[in-house]
Design a protein around this motif. Structure first.
Motif, short mmCIF file in Angstrom:
data_model
loop_
_atom_site.label_atom_id
_atom_site.label_comp_id
_atom_site.label_asym_id
_atom_site.label_seq_id
_atom_site.Cartn_x
_atom_site.Cartn_y
_atom_site.Cartn_z
N LEU A 100 0.84 -1.20 0.00
CA LEU A 100 0.00 0.00 0.00
C LEU A 100 0.88 1.25 0.00
O LEU A 100 0.62 2.21 -0.73
CB LEU A 100 -0.89 -0.03 1.24
N GLY A 103 2.34 1.84 -3.43
CA GLY A 103 1.33 2.36 -4.35
C GLY A 103 1.01 3.81 -4.07
O GLY A 103 1.01 4.65 -4.97
N LEU A 107 1.31 7.56 -6.22
CA LEU A 107 0.16 8.44 -6.42
C LEU A 107 0.43 9.82 -5.86
O LEU A 107 -0.03 10.83 -6.40
CB LEU A 107 -1.08 7.84 -5.77
N ILE B 30 -9.27 5.08 -2.72
CA ILE B 30 -7.91 5.64 -2.67
C ILE B 30 -7.55 6.28 -4.00
O ILE B 30 -7.11 7.43 -4.07
CB ILE B 30 -6.88 4.55 -2.32
N LEU B 31 -7.78 5.53 -5.10
CA LEU B 31 -7.38 6.04 -6.41
C LEU B 31 -8.18 7.28 -6.77
O LEU B 31 -7.65 8.23 -7.35
CB LEU B 31 -7.56 4.95 -7.47
N MET B 34 -6.89 10.17 -4.37
CA MET B 34 -5.50 10.56 -4.57
C MET B 34 -5.25 11.13 -5.97
O MET B 34 -4.32 11.91 -6.16
CB MET B 34 -4.57 9.38 -4.34
N VAL B 326 -1.42 -0.53 -5.23
CA VAL B 326 -2.57 -0.16 -4.40
C VAL B 326 -3.55 -1.31 -4.33
O VAL B 326 -4.06 -1.66 -3.26
CB VAL B 326 -3.26 1.12 -4.95
N SER B 330 -4.29 -3.07 -0.75
CA SER B 330 -5.56 -2.98 -0.04
C SER B 330 -6.27 -4.32 0.00
O SER B 330 -6.93 -4.64 0.99
CB SER B 330 -6.46 -1.88 -0.62
#
Lengths: 304, 353
Positions: A100, A103, A107, B30-31, B34, B326, B330
């Motif tokens: 996490l 990633g 971002l 999240i995506l 962010m 990600v 997650s």
């Protein structure tokens, strides 16, 4: 000769501080019994956060350090809560947070880098080298932090509680220590230090960012901490060795004509060797890891 | 909040399915947040749909993930957490490339391909053994060691790729493409190669047989649940740890040979950026399969589709390998937390005063 040594010391001060903070934070987390495999992910994320915040605030170092510590501390609290409240594997929780972290780091970092690219002349970071006397302060700060941490862990009440939670949480709980609160605190404090380490690494050493910056360095901090037996003062020694190695890799490489990629490998080989040496010698018994490190502690189990 | 043990555990497929759904939801949030709204949940769902339905694109990822997943499963069954799949994979790629390019076997496709797979097997096994020895005899946590071995492997492969083996004619940052005769043979109308398919099925059957019928399989399983039992029945715990990691590394090394022969056909520099990351994604496959061999292909299919979806979203502009990470992070975290509900019930009790 002395001038050369001073130049060497000044040059590696930033990496030294970064590794020391991260390894010390890691040691505090593990003293409380939490096996921390999230370190590399959070280190990489901290680097990205520090970079992005510096870009957005026009190189405001203080804001960048502060934000990074807070973000990292939040992850520490999450990890501490998960592994203490639920009967789940420390390794699984830590490793997933590592991914996490990787990633999220991309971002966070990529938009900031695009922004930096579009603003001419925006450079971030705070250089600590021979021309900046702050490097002497860095060494003093490291020693003070080391002594402070030693006092904190061994002489204060909360330090004793942290050690108790790492050695035998069930017994600690019976003696009136709130293991969950203690681990939350240790997680927050330790990860904040790891975050600061990442921020120093980015702002004072790397000063640019691309995807994957810092990957693997969190594991170096892990090895530094393990090979010093999580002792705040021994950590100074082991992190200085690795700081020197990482900083002067390029010099060593030029001196002995080693190809770049083989030189990049050196710190990792050294890290594994350091762990092997630590575990194979009597050092291991002298500075034993906390007895319940990484063991599932599940309070409700007793009530069933 | 009180957590109590269930009398009867939940059926084992519930947790992975829930973890996937909840993990994906978390990644979407999240995506979305962010990326500042650039990546919408709709885009992600569309990419995932594309990932699941585009079987042609998925096939080779699927087959490679099955092999790597099985390899990791062998060590995970023994509670030995081999996170060094990447290193073992690339050691396999490197030795297979050596066979294809320099060994002189390339005149005969069959011999060359067999040698590629064998050498990759040895290389992967050797790389895993380096981490297994300190784990078995000095009790050094295998997770950091295998992980750092990944970086060492990357840099060795990097060194050789742009050193000795570099393609000289145009000076690209890669090795020469392997000879036609050593490329694995594509099955007509698909993207998967025959050798990869055979390798996948063979490994699957062999590992199944091992866990079903051999004492080694049993020993590895006991290693995770009760190492003291092994010790008291006179079986060397150390040797069992070595075998678990060795086998794991060997299988993943073979996946490396298959990757070189069917997908990449050369090694590009720098490998830490060009890697498909199967060593890491494979962890997700092995975990989501609940360490059940039969479920590995299902998990590999799902994760393969997500992998493709992740690459798709990357093409849309935000994040490099980020999106895949990600997803992995997650889903794994949700899985690690949800695994408790298969054995425990969570009750919320409001205190009355």
């Amino acid at each position: 000769m002395i001038e050369a040594i001073i130049a060497l010391l000044a040059g590696m001060s930033s990496v030294f501080l970064a590794y020391y903070l991260a390894a010390l934070g890691h040691a505090i987390v593990e003293k409380s019994g939490i096996l921390n495999l999230a370190i590399d992910g959070i280190f990489v994320l901290s680097i990205a956060v520090a970079y992005a915040e510096a870009v957005y605030t026009n190189n405001n170092i203080l804001a960048s350090l502060l934000l990074t510590a807070i973000v990292a501390a939040l992850f520490g609290i999450l990890l501490a809560f998960l592994v203490t409240k639920f009967p789940i594997s420390h390794g699984a929780a830590g490793l997933s947070m590592m991914f996490l972290g990787y990633g999220l780091a991309s971002l966070v970092g990529l938009p900031a880098r695009n922004l930096q690219g579009s603003i001419k002349g925006l450079e971030i970071g705070y250089t600590i080298d021979i021309n900046n006397p702050v490097w002497i302060a860095v060494y003093i700060i490291i020693i003070l932090i080391g002594l402070g941490a030693l006092f904190f862990i061994n002489k204060t009440k909360i330090g004793a509680a942290i050690r108790a939670a790492g050695e035998d949480p069930a017994a600690a709980e019976a003696l009136g220590v709130n293991v969950l609160m203690v681990r939350l605190f240790a997680g927050a404090l330790g990860f904040a230090l790891i975050g600061l380490g990442g921020a120093v690494f980015e702002l004072a050493y790397v000063q640019v960012w691309s995807e994957g910056t810092g990957m693997g360095h969190g594991w170096l901090a892990f090895a530094i901490s393990l090979s010093a037996g999580r002792h705040p003062l021994l950590l100074i020694l082991s992190s200085s060795v690795f700081a020197g190695l990482v900083k002067y890799m390029t010099t060593i490489q030029a001196m002995y004509n080693i190809p770049t990629d083989l030189a990049k490998m050196l710190p990792f080989v050294a890290a594994i060797l350091a762990m092997v040496i630590f575990m194979a010698t009597p050092l291991r018994r002298r500075l034993a890891p906390p007895k319940s490190l990484g063991k599932i502690y599940f309070r409700e189990e007793r009530t069933v | 909040m009180v957590i109590v043990r269930r009398v009867k555990p939940l059926p084992y497929w519930i947790v992975p399915v829930l973890a996937l759904v909840v993990g994906l939801l978390i990644s979407m949030i999240i995506l979305y947040v962010m990326s500042g709204g650039v990546i919408t949940p709709y885009d992600i769902l569309l990419s995932i749909y594309y990932g699941f339905t585009n079987v042609g694109l998925l096939a080779k990822t699927f087959a490679l993930l099955v092999i790597v997943g099985i390899g990791l499963l062998v060590s995970f069954k023994g509670a030995i957490w081999n996170i060094g799949g990447e290193g073992q994979f690339y050691m396999g790629v490197m030795l297979a490339a050596w066979v294809a390019l320099f060994s002189g076997f390339a005149f005969n496709g069959f011999i060359a391909k067999t040698m590629m797979i064998l050498m990759a097997l040895l290389a992967g096994g050797f790389w895993a053994l380096l981490a297994a020895l300190p784990r078995a005899y000095l009790n050094i946590d295998e997770v950091p060691v295998t992980l750092m071995m990944n970086y060492i492997a990357y840099y060795i492969v990097n060194y050789i790729t742009i050193g000795e083996w570099r393609e000289k004619q145009y000076g690209y940052y890669r090795t020469v493409t392997i000879p036609e005769s050593t490329m694995f043979q594509v099955i007509d109308g698909t993207t998967i190669t025959l050798e990869l398919l055979i390798l996948m099925i063979t490994i699957f059957i062999l590992v199944w047989l091992m866990f079903k019928y051999t004492s080694l399989g049993l020993r590895i399983k006991v290693l995770s649940s009760n190492p003291n039992l092994l010790r008291s029945s006179g079986i060397s715990v150390q040797l069992t740890i070595l075998m678990a990691l060795l086998l794991s590394g060997m299988i993943i090394g073979m996946a490396g040979a298959a990757y070189l022969g069917s997908v990449s056909h050369n090694i590009s520099y720098p490998v830490e950026e060009k890697t498909p990351g199967y060593g890491y994604t494979g962890i997700l496959v092995a975990w989501l399969s609940m360490l059940e061999l039969i479920a590995v292909p299902i998990a590999a299919y799902i994760i393969g589709a997500l992998h493709t979806a992740g690459i798709n979203i990357q093409i849309m502009g935000v994040g490099g390998a980020a999106v895949v990470n990600v997803f992995i992070g997650s889903i794994l975290l949700t899985y690690a937390v949800l695994i408790t509900i298969s054995e425990y019930k969570i009750k919320i009790i409001v205190k009355k005063r």
